[in-house]
Design an enzyme around this catalytic site. Sequence first.
Site, mmCIF file in Angstrom:
data_model
loop_
_atom_site.group_PDB
_atom_site.id
_atom_site.type_symbol
_atom_site.label_atom_id
_atom_site.label_comp_id
_atom_site.label_asym_id
_atom_site.label_seq_id
_atom_site.Cartn_x
_atom_site.Cartn_y
_atom_site.Cartn_z
ATOM 1 N N ARG A 82 0.822 -1.090 0.001
ATOM 2 C CA ARG A 82 0.237 -0.005 -0.029
ATOM 3 C C ARG A 82 0.821 1.162 -0.043
ATOM 4 N NH1 ARG A 82 -4.530 0.421 4.439
ATOM 5 N NH2 ARG A 82 -2.990 1.363 6.067
ATOM 6 N N SER A 104 -12.533 -3.586 1.889
ATOM 7 C CA SER A 104 -12.527 -2.724 3.193
ATOM 8 C C SER A 104 -14.131 -2.325 3.747
ATOM 9 C CB SER A 104 -11.960 -1.300 3.231
ATOM 10 O OG SER A 104 -10.467 -1.596 3.028
ATOM 11 N N LYS A 118 -4.708 6.351 7.963
ATOM 12 C CA LYS A 118 -5.835 7.024 7.523
ATOM 13 C C LYS A 118 -6.404 8.037 8.396
ATOM 14 C CE LYS A 118 -6.939 3.675 3.918
ATOM 15 N NZ LYS A 118 -8.052 2.695 3.383
#
Length: 215
Positions: A47, A116, A147
């Site tokens: 990621r 998710s 996040k």
Amino acid sequence: MNRQEAMECFKSFPIYGITAEAMSAGRSNAEVVEAMLKAGVRFVQYREKEKSGLERYRECLQLRELTRKYGAAFLIDDFVDLALAVDADGVHIGQEDLPPQAVRKLLGPDKVIGWSTHGPEQLQAANALAGVIDYIGTGPVYATQTKKTAVPVGLEYVRYARENSLLPFTAIGGIKEHNLQLVREAGADIVCVVSEVTGAEDVAAKVRALADIMA
């Protein structure tokens, strides 16, 4: 490896590895991922949203080789084209990405798709897509640096997933060594621990300590 083998990797070890080079204490993703793999991690997600496409491609070729060497599954976050280009074992997508059905069409039948979810309604939508997708992420459990704008859903959602998910799930978001036992008690068998692992002085030792708590 095929889809079934990749999901066996998902279930085989309680710590799900995710890259975060900006939180890796100056080390490369390859260094950190190899340390994770040496400690037993068998499911790794790449990621990195801020890098160029070429940087991501080169890095993923390296990580693809590493994960094969250790018999681990390798997934790409969001980028379906990149997953196909490096022959990753699948992708992990979010609620704002391409719909799972479209991703399945692009990937074909033998790659893993993770999705998710952030609440009961999204979990039920995932249940309806069992077979199209293979596992879900549940979170963020706590506030997280990775996040910053995401609203924590708490342990209550982990408990809900334990009772209601038709798919295997991994808890994610703000999970650290000090709160891991609570996440485990809420019903998570698999957890994504990002900065706590990538930023650890000894990555392998941290993974083993977390796995011991989950045992």
